[in-house]
Design an enzyme around this catalytic site. Sequence first.
Site, PDB file in Angstrom:
ATOM      1  N   ASP A 123       1.013  -1.175  -0.062  1.00  0.00           N
ATOM      2  CA  ASP A 123       0.042   0.058  -0.029  1.00  0.00           C
ATOM      3  C   ASP A 123       0.852   1.280  -0.162  1.00  0.00           C
ATOM      4  O   ASP A 123       1.894   1.258   0.826  1.00  0.00           O
ATOM      5  CB  ASP A 123      -1.090   0.068   1.211  1.00  0.00           C
ATOM      6  N   ASN A 131      -2.476  13.239  -3.925  1.00  0.00           N
ATOM      7  CA  ASN A 131      -3.636  13.960  -4.460  1.00  0.00           C
ATOM      8  C   ASN A 131      -4.146  15.259  -3.970  1.00  0.00           C
ATOM      9  O   ASN A 131      -4.316  15.932  -5.100  1.00  0.00           O
ATOM     10  CB  ASN A 131      -4.635  12.928  -4.491  1.00  0.00           C
ATOM     11  N   HIS A 136      -5.159  14.859  -9.047  1.00  0.00           N
ATOM     12  CA  HIS A 136      -5.236  13.480  -9.081  1.00  0.00           C
ATOM     13  C   HIS A 136      -4.360  12.947 -10.594  1.00  0.00           C
ATOM     14  O   HIS A 136      -3.894  11.825 -10.457  1.00  0.00           O
ATOM     15  CB  HIS A 136      -6.665  13.195  -9.605  1.00  0.00           C
ATOM     16  N   ASP A 140      -1.816   9.832 -10.265  1.00  0.00           N
ATOM     17  CA  ASP A 140      -1.878   8.675 -11.183  1.00  0.00           C
ATOM     18  C   ASP A 140      -0.395   8.669 -11.538  1.00  0.00           C
ATOM     19  O   ASP A 140      -0.018   7.397 -11.630  1.00  0.00           O
ATOM     20  CB  ASP A 140      -2.651   9.103 -12.431  1.00  0.00           C
ATOM     21  N   GLU A 166      -4.773   2.406  -4.206  1.00  0.00           N
ATOM     22  CA  GLU A 166      -3.133   2.677  -4.181  1.00  0.00           C
ATOM     23  C   GLU A 166      -2.534   1.202  -3.648  1.00  0.00           C
ATOM     24  O   GLU A 166      -1.504   1.426  -3.024  1.00  0.00           O
ATOM     25  CB  GLU A 166      -2.905   3.867  -3.355  1.00  0.00           C
ATOM     26  N   ARG A 186      13.052  -5.771  -1.160  1.00  0.00           N
ATOM     27  CA  ARG A 186      13.370  -5.288  -2.556  1.00  0.00           C
ATOM     28  C   ARG A 186      12.302  -4.064  -3.183  1.00  0.00           C
ATOM     29  O   ARG A 186      12.601  -3.424  -3.511  1.00  0.00           O
ATOM     30  CB  ARG A 186      13.700  -6.431  -3.636  1.00  0.00           C
TER      31      ARG A 186
END
Length: 253
Positions: A123, A131, A136, A140, A166, A186
């Site tokens: 997440d 945002n 937005h 993106d 997300e 990683r």
Amino acid sequence: MNRIFLKSTAVAFSSLLASLVLALTLVPAFGGAVDGNAWLMLTICPLAIAWPASAFMFWQSEKLRAAHRDLARTHAELAAAHRRLEEKASRDTMTGMLNRETFFAALDRSRRKTDRGALLIIDADHFKKINDSFGHLTGDTALLEIAAAITRAVRAGDVLGRIGGEEFGAFLVAASDQEAVHVAERVRREVELIRFQPSADRIVPLTVSIGGTICACEANVSELMRIADKRLYEAKSRGRNLAIFDQGISAAA
């Protein structure tokens, strides 16, 4: 068309030859004689009947073959279009990863094939701030960079999906405990290294929190998701930019 003409001509002359051979064999055998009118009939009839009939037959055959070719081509095009539609329907339109439904279906299939592996829920941290601060479209762009970093960090053959706004899922196929922890770290590090610059004079750090679980043989997909989600919540509550498994924490240096 030339081929039809030549084939029909060959059939007509073959019919003519067969007619002459039969007449010259059978008529004398029954005591008759082939006179001038007979020669005319033996020549004209085979040509007049065999050539048009064979030409029509060959023409119809060519039409049928052409129709079969068109049908096969159309079928192949429809099959390709169907595959493209299926692929498009299974993918997240922004990132190109599997969408939520397809990811969980792929996870379920993979679980049936192997009793080894690990599930990561990844997440993006503080994503709402991006945002809210930059819009937005910029958000993106940041999300695409995070998705690309995750893709670079996992192994070939691992299953990736975007399972929320997300939030991403990664199933590490047949991964051992150590491999899963290594891949999770990683991923975390690869995202941390992104230099995201939403404006000319500002660089915004991007990080992710990761909750992971090793796939127990008896666990189903819902149970795995519940455990990984719990570890994700723990990573968030401990300050974010962490990858937490049941057996430990992989944290930023």
